[in-house]
Scaffold this motif. Structure first.
Motif, PDB file in Angstrom:
ATOM      1  N   UNK A 183      -3.754   9.097  13.605  1.00 17.48           N
ATOM      2  CA  UNK A 183      -4.217   8.652  14.987  1.00 17.48           C
ATOM      3  C   UNK A 183      -5.079   7.793  15.263  1.00 17.48           C
ATOM      4  N   UNK A 184      -5.454   6.444  14.681  1.00 16.88           N
ATOM      5  CA  UNK A 184      -5.727   5.489  14.627  1.00 16.88           C
ATOM      6  C   UNK A 184      -4.729   4.936  14.784  1.00 16.88           C
ATOM      7  N   UNK A 185      -3.401   5.139  13.642  1.00 17.69           N
ATOM      8  CA  UNK A 185      -2.200   4.007  13.139  1.00 17.69           C
ATOM      9  C   UNK A 185      -1.780   4.081  14.837  1.00 17.69           C
ATOM     10  N   UNK A 186      -1.923   5.055  15.636  1.00 20.44           N
ATOM     11  CA  UNK A 186      -0.893   5.068  16.654  1.00 20.44           C
ATOM     12  C   UNK A 186      -0.922   4.346  17.871  1.00 20.44           C
ATOM     13  N   UNK A 187      -2.662   4.660  17.206  1.00 23.18           N
ATOM     14  CA  UNK A 187      -3.370   3.665  18.426  1.00 23.18           C
ATOM     15  C   UNK A 187      -3.561   2.010  17.783  1.00 23.18           C
ATOM     16  N   UNK A 188      -2.911   1.746  16.621  1.00 19.61           N
ATOM     17  CA  UNK A 188      -3.000   0.040  16.144  1.00 19.61           C
ATOM     18  C   UNK A 188      -1.509  -0.123  16.790  1.00 19.61           C
TER      19      UNK A 188
ATOM     20  N   UNK B 252      -5.680  -1.350   5.128  1.00 19.22           N
ATOM     21  CA  UNK B 252      -4.606  -0.092   5.787  1.00 19.22           C
ATOM     22  C   UNK B 252      -3.816   1.074   5.178  1.00 19.22           C
ATOM     23  N   UNK B 253      -4.272   2.237   5.715  1.00 21.28           N
ATOM     24  CA  UNK B 253      -3.663   3.334   4.180  1.00 21.28           C
ATOM     25  C   UNK B 253      -2.108   2.660   4.789  1.00 21.28           C
ATOM     26  N   UNK B 254      -0.944   2.177   5.619  1.00 21.27           N
ATOM     27  CA  UNK B 254       0.138   1.049   5.753  1.00 21.27           C
ATOM     28  C   UNK B 254       0.088   0.163   6.234  1.00 21.27           C
ATOM     29  N   UNK B 255       1.507   0.069   7.418  1.00 20.64           N
ATOM     30  CA  UNK B 255       0.812  -1.345   7.958  1.00 20.64           C
ATOM     31  C   UNK B 255       1.228  -0.208   8.988  1.00 20.64           C
ATOM     32  N   UNK B 256       1.964   0.495   9.527  1.00 20.64           N
ATOM     33  CA  UNK B 256       2.459   1.252  10.955  1.00 20.64           C
ATOM     34  C   UNK B 256       1.983   2.966  10.772  1.00 20.64           C
ATOM     35  N   UNK B 257       2.132   3.625  12.236  1.00 22.11           N
ATOM     36  CA  UNK B 257       2.317   4.871  11.581  1.00 22.11           C
ATOM     37  C   UNK B 257       2.921   5.911  10.777  1.00 22.11           C
ATOM     38  N   UNK B 258       4.260   5.050  10.808  1.00 25.21           N
ATOM     39  CA  UNK B 258       5.243   5.624  10.212  1.00 25.21           C
ATOM     40  C   UNK B 258       4.890   5.504   8.997  1.00 25.21           C
ATOM     41  N   UNK B 259       4.627   5.031   8.400  1.00 18.87           N
ATOM     42  CA  UNK B 259       4.072   4.833   6.722  1.00 18.87           C
ATOM     43  C   UNK B 259       2.864   5.707   6.891  1.00 18.87           C
TER      44      UNK B 259
ATOM     45  N   UNK C 188       0.861  -1.117   0.118  1.00 14.92           N
ATOM     46  CA  UNK C 188      -0.141   0.645   0.320  1.00 14.92           C
ATOM     47  C   UNK C 188       0.258   1.404  -0.026  1.00 14.92           C
ATOM     48  N   UNK C 189       1.637   1.489   1.099  1.00 10.62           N
ATOM     49  CA  UNK C 189       2.607   2.612   1.104  1.00 10.62           C
ATOM     50  C   UNK C 189       3.647   2.803  -0.340  1.00 10.62           C
ATOM     51  N   UNK C 190       4.111   1.639  -0.393  1.00  9.16           N
ATOM     52  CA  UNK C 190       5.205   1.991  -1.542  1.00  9.16           C
ATOM     53  C   UNK C 190       4.711   2.627  -3.306  1.00  9.16           C
ATOM     54  N   UNK C 191       3.417   2.145  -3.429  1.00  6.86           N
ATOM     55  CA  UNK C 191       2.562   2.569  -4.519  1.00  6.86           C
ATOM     56  C   UNK C 191       1.692   3.488  -4.475  1.00  6.86           C
ATOM     57  N   UNK C 192       1.038   3.537  -2.824  1.00  5.12           N
ATOM     58  CA  UNK C 192       0.692   5.175  -2.543  1.00  5.12           C
ATOM     59  C   UNK C 192       1.514   6.438  -2.922  1.00  5.12           C
TER      60      UNK C 192
END
Length: 339
Positions: A319-324, A103-110, A84-88
């Protein structure tokens, strides 16, 4: 250099030809001011078959060729999580608007990298959290926030459905497969919509030796004493319903709560008793496979020249990824189930 003017019609491409992409393609056809521009698959044969079936103009098997196509304005990315992130980021760098399957990526950093890249290049970017655009869900949240059941005290959201087998791509560490990212993201998003960011997290669950999480049971705690009880699984059923309880009643969404077309409100009557057995039921129509409201809203936003949508801005995804990520860090593993 890409044309920076908002398009009068949005020319959409889809990356991936799986089940979600088929639903997206069918629902895009129902959205005004769109064109079906292109499809990308690792197999050009699959891309051409998909394009012919749904009426897309072009087929590709190379992402570089797709993002270089001047006939493409926006790209829906529906690939395994890890891509997801590399292609986006490649699409954004080429000046394309992106709508990325959750998910937009796999973690908050992405998620943060995508948000920063979209702002830098001035393009629209959003995680495809279709639940937030579901008319029933929006009415549910508006009523709960508006005090229909008093002050919100407890949120509950579950989503457990057995998916695939141990050798399925849905269980692949290489592809960043994750119950938390596939199923758990919905209950977490619900909790953040109604209660905001928690100040404490406890979590237990089943995690495979290779790091693929299979089940989570989560409690989010808040300063005011509110709590959210959340659960997700890809190996067992956990009733995929949701509810919110307050000081003057409660509200429930039937299964599957992220795409339900109704909810029930048990509100206090005469300040004494709740509607225990005869709740007020709010019903809504489903458009297509349920993605039409989101696709229409995103198409309209791109046509206006917006780079985010107020119902699901990039800040909400981060924010959601921070919680995830916090759930992952807090998770106490149970012994892995035998499969």
């Amino acid at each position: 250099m890409p044309d920076s003017r908002p398009p009068s019609e949005v020319r959409w491409a889809i990356v991936g030809t799986g089940a979600v992409s088929r639903h997206i393609a069918a629902d895009l056809a129902a959205v005004p001011k769109t064109q079906l521009a292109a499809v990308l698959s690792r197999s050009l044969t699959k891309a051409r078959t998909f394009a012919d079936e749904f009426g897309f103009a072009e087929a590709f098997d190379d992402l570089g060729d797709l993002v270089a196509d001047p006939q493409v304005d926006a790209i829906y990315i529906a690939t395994p999580h890890a891509l997801h992130a590399p292609m986006a980021l490649r699409a954004i760098a080429a000046g394309k608007h992106v709508l990325v399957e959750k998910p937009l990526g796999v973690n908050a950093a992405e998620a943060r990298r995508i948000a920063e890249a979209a702002r830098r290049h001035g393009v629209f970017a959003m995680e495809a959290m279709w639940m937030k655009f579901n008319p029933s869900f929006r009415a549910f949240v508006d009523q709960a926030r508006g005090g229909r059941i008093g002050d919100i005290r407890t949120v509950r959201g579950y989503f457990g459905l057995p998916l695939g087998t141990v050798d399925s791509p849905l269980w692949s560490a290489e592809r960043s497969s994750s119950t938390l990212l596939d199923q758990g993201i919905y209950p977490v998003t619900l909790a953040l919509e109604l209660l905001g960011t928690p100040n404490g997290i406890t979590a237990d669950g089943h995690v495979r030796a290779d790091g693929v999480d299979l089940t989570e049971y989560v409690t989010l705690r808040y300063d005011g004493g509110q709590v959210a009880h959340l659960a997700a699984s890809m190996v067992q059923f956990i009733e995929p319903t949701a509810s919110v309880s307050g000081t003057a009643g409660w509200m429930t969404i039937p299964a599957p709560f992220m795409q339900a077309t109704q909810f029930a409100t048990h509100a206090m009557e005469d300040g004494l008793t709740a509607k225990l057995f005869s709740p007020e039921v709010s019903r809504f129509d489903r458009e297509g496979h349920g993605y039409v409201p989101m696709l229409r809203a995103v198409t309209e936003a791109i046509r206006r020249g917006d780079t985010e949508h107020e119902w699901h801005p990039l800040r909400a995804t981060v924010d959601a990824f921070d919680v995830l990520d916090g759930i992952r860090a807090a998770l106490t593993p149970f012994p892995a189930p035998h499969n």
